[in-house]
Design a protein around this motif. Structure first.
Motif, short mmCIF file in Angstrom:
data_model
loop_
_atom_site.label_atom_id
_atom_site.label_comp_id
_atom_site.label_asym_id
_atom_site.label_seq_id
_atom_site.Cartn_x
_atom_site.Cartn_y
_atom_site.Cartn_z
N VAL A 378 -51.34 18.29 16.04
CA VAL A 378 -50.69 18.66 14.81
C VAL A 378 -50.23 17.18 14.30
O VAL A 378 -50.16 16.27 14.93
N GLY A 379 -50.74 16.90 13.05
CA GLY A 379 -50.29 15.64 12.37
C GLY A 379 -49.16 15.47 11.69
O GLY A 379 -48.87 16.64 10.88
N ILE A 380 -48.42 14.44 11.61
CA ILE A 380 -47.24 14.27 11.03
C ILE A 380 -47.35 13.05 10.10
O ILE A 380 -47.59 11.85 10.39
N LEU A 381 -47.31 13.29 8.83
CA LEU A 381 -47.58 12.21 7.68
C LEU A 381 -46.01 12.11 7.00
O LEU A 381 -45.57 13.34 6.67
N PRO A 382 -45.66 10.83 6.92
CA PRO A 382 -44.44 10.86 5.75
C PRO A 382 -44.63 11.41 4.54
O PRO A 382 -45.73 11.35 3.82
N ARG A 383 -43.70 12.25 4.06
CA ARG A 383 -43.91 13.08 3.03
C ARG A 383 -44.00 12.25 1.64
O ARG A 383 -44.86 12.73 0.79
N TYR A 384 -43.51 11.04 1.41
CA TYR A 384 -44.10 10.25 0.41
C TYR A 384 -44.99 9.29 0.71
O TYR A 384 -44.95 8.08 0.20
N ALA A 385 -46.02 9.35 1.62
CA ALA A 385 -46.98 8.54 1.90
C ALA A 385 -47.82 7.99 0.92
O ALA A 385 -48.32 8.80 0.18
N VAL A 386 -48.26 6.91 0.92
CA VAL A 386 -49.12 6.42 -0.23
C VAL A 386 -50.74 6.27 0.38
O VAL A 386 -51.60 6.07 -0.32
N ASP A 387 -50.55 6.03 1.91
CA ASP A 387 -51.86 6.24 2.46
C ASP A 387 -51.87 6.68 3.74
O ASP A 387 -50.52 7.39 4.07
N GLU A 388 -52.63 6.83 4.74
CA GLU A 388 -52.72 7.63 6.07
C GLU A 388 -52.10 6.53 7.04
O GLU A 388 -52.27 7.07 8.47
N SER A 389 -51.80 5.55 6.77
CA SER A 389 -51.47 4.36 7.86
C SER A 389 -50.40 5.05 8.79
O SER A 389 -50.29 4.59 9.96
N GLN A 390 -49.56 5.53 8.65
CA GLN A 390 -48.37 6.08 9.38
C GLN A 390 -48.61 7.69 9.96
O GLN A 390 -47.69 7.93 10.44
N ILE A 391 -49.73 8.07 9.56
CA ILE A 391 -49.85 9.27 10.23
C ILE A 391 -49.98 9.48 11.76
O ILE A 391 -50.55 8.56 12.46
N ARG A 392 -49.36 10.53 12.36
CA ARG A 392 -49.40 10.51 13.91
C ARG A 392 -50.16 11.98 14.52
O ARG A 392 -49.70 13.05 13.67
#
Length: 595
Positions: A378-392
């Protein structure tokens, strides 16, 4: 303010936001028998439509909406009128379907796939319905529209349930009366094949199941493109999966193409406006399951691809303006991402055990299949992300999400809850849906530690779970899910209380022997009332009685322990089983007709 319509005689802009469908030049040939036999009947009926008015192009806004021109419909092209390349292509197609890659498996045999109430039907203009039980509540003034596959031509070769042309079945309700209308989504694929009088584009799910078959159909496809029979740049999608409404636009969706804008008229008819690219900002395709935050008016979506980036995330503001793409390169293999979930802070993606396996074609399998050695994530990405750097990415072994129900952030700020059916028999997902068992689970994801806890909510075979739409992305209690008996047939609806630790089933309605339905949908009694209870409303669905050959539209009280039927509408003809639906209120229908 809506611009005043202007009649023009010049073509629309070279890059409009909506690409109108091409003028139709013949009528589709489909099975019209209303009580289908146990196996597919190959009897067909050809219908000729009177010519429409003289050519006009009506533009309501030069950069947003262009209505397709009307042109005189010539008679169906006969085989004697086909060009020499057309004869050669058709002959080669027959060789492929009969000798190189015939439909040997039941999952791609049209006689099996299109039997019973899966058989296609003709279009139906708005037709009055009989209310045979109870009365329709005032909050249902509007239209319930359900999408699903309905091939315009009886297949000559392999055919999978997912491969049919999109047809919308809309029941228009106004002041307690109802009309039913069924119309094809006039996609580019539908239009050029309708004009040619035969299929031109190979089926995605059934046309590439063997190495030899794939090579042969790929060569034939390339030849048709080079000869000018069709242009894949204009899209190859079916728009047969679902519908959504945002930015005052109503869309028919299929994840292999751009959305198609449609509208419901005052009389209950359905019109296809055209292919929609959001002013050139949406490329290729979009999920058939976007998520709409009712509080912010924003819409969240994604697309997946067989080539990198395998996942791309994006969202739309409340006016329907698309924001920048966020490519996710940390997904290193192509996977079948049909659905996802959002919370107020995150977007959640499931990298499941179904993916692209081209090597399986050597043994006669599908290029899309299961990989038992893969560990689901399961990938968790900030809802307003501008890139994938913070995905877990967190490993969740054996968790295979096809449809998400809902997700939310817990008050502690450190935990996310996700509710979704888990496909236990993932290896049967595409070829033996009757063996698929989906168990609804609640996942608790603790972000600081990465620990994922799982709680089964029901041992029943449940899928197509829906909630009160105003609770998307925030904590909810109630889920209305379809009972597979077996899938893809649906024998009932259950109501789950996901806040419970045990005995989560709090209501149930089974439709009876020989009666099967589609996906349920929840309609709030008073959606504008912030004090209304979550389950104060109705559950609606089309239900078909296979013994009588009769379809009905059922309205069930969502608060009742038995999901009591408060209204039943007998439909003027059967509605085939399909996929996902949407209820559109009367006010939204009017707004969408003006956009």
């Amino acid at each position: 303010m809506v611009p005043k319509p202007i009649i023009v005689t010049t073509p629309p802009s070279s890059s409009p936001s909506i690409t109108p469908p091409l003028p139709l030049r013949n009528i589709s040939t489909v099975q019209t028998q209303q009580n289908p036999p146990q196996t597919l009947n190959t009897t067909t009926t050809t219908t000729t439509v009177p010519p429409p008015p003289p050519p006009t192009i009506i533009t309501t806004h030069p950069s947003r909406t262009t209505k397709p021109s009307h042109s005189k419909l010539p008679p169906r092209r006969r085989s004697s009128e086909l060009s020499l390349p057309g004869f050669i292509f058709n002959a080669f197609d027959d060789v492929i379907n009969n000798f190189i890659d015939p439909p040997l498996k039941p999952s791609v045999d049209p006689k099996h796939v299109l039997s019973h109430n899966f058989a296609p039907v003709d279009e139906l203009p708005p037709t009055q319905c009989d209310i045979v039980e109870g009365s329709l509540p005032p909050c249902l003034d509007g239209a319930y529209i359900r999408n699903g596959p309905n091939p315009q031509f009886l297949p000559k070769g392999p055919y999978h349930l997912f491969d049919g042309d999109g047809m919308l079945h809309a029941i228009r309700i106004k002041e307690g009366k109802a009309t039913l209308c069924s119309r094809y989504v006039k996609t580019y694929k539908y239009t050029i094949e309708n004009e040619a009088g035969q299929p031109l584009i190979p089926n995605v799910f059934s046309g590439f199941n063997t190495l030899m078959g794939s090579a042969a159909r790929g060569s034939l496809t390339a030849a048709r493109v080079l000869s000018g029979q069709y242009n894949p740049v204009n899209g190859i999608g079916l728009a047969n999966t679902s519908l959504t409404l945002f930015g005052n636009h109503l869309f028919a969706l299929g994840e292999s193409d751009l959305p198609y804008k449609v509208r419901v008229t005052e009389t209950g008819d359905i019109e296809t406006v055209g292919r929609f690219d959001f002013e050139g900002k949406l490329a290729m395709s979009m999920t058939a399951h976007p998520k709409i935050d009712s509080e912010t008016g924003e819409t969240f979506a994604f697309r997946y691809s067989p080539i990198p980036p395998f996942l791309t995330y994006f969202w739309f503001d409340k006016e329907g303006r698309k924001q920048a793409d966020v490519p996710v390169f940390s997904m290193t293999r192509p996977a079948f991402l049909h659905d996802f979930a959002v919370t107020k802070k995150y977007a959640l993606f499931a990298d499941i055990q179904i993916g692209m396996n081209p090597l399986d074609m050597i043994s006669g399998g599908s290029p899309v299949g299961s990989d038992p050695s893969k560990v689901s994530r399961v990938g968790i990405l900030p809802r307003y992300a501008v890139d994938e750097s913070q995905i877990r990415w967190l490993d969740v072994p054996g968790f295979n999400l096809i449809h998400a129900i809902n997700a939310w952030d817990e008050p502690d700020g450190e935990t996310i809850t996700l509710v979704a059916p888990n496909i236990l028999s993932v290896e049967h997902t595409l070829e033996r849906m009757d063996l698929v068992h989906a168990m609804v689970e609640k996942l608790t994801i603790h972000l600081p530690t990465g620990i994922v806890s799982r709680q089964p909510l029901s041992s029943r075979n449940l899928d197509f779970g829906v909630i009160n739409p105003s609770y998307v992305g925030k904590k909810n209690n109630f889920v209305y899910a379809a009972v597979g008996d077996p899938m893809p047939k649906i024998s009932g609806v259950v109501k789950l209380d996901v806040s419970r630790k045990t005995n989560c089933t709090v209501a149930c309605r089974m439709f009876g022997d020989g009666c099967y339905a589609g996906e349920p949908f929840f309609v709030a009694r008073d959606p504008e009332n912030p004090e209304a209870e979550e389950d104060d409303g109705y559950v609606v669905s089309y239900v078909h009685d296979e013994r009588k050959g009769e379809s009905r539209f059922l309205v069930m009280d969502a608060k009742s322990p038995e999901l009591e039927v408060v209204a039943a509408v007998r439909l003027p003809r059967r509605v085939p089983y399909g996929f996902h639906g949407l209820f559109v209120r009367d006010t939204d229908i009017r707004k969408a007709s003006l956009s």
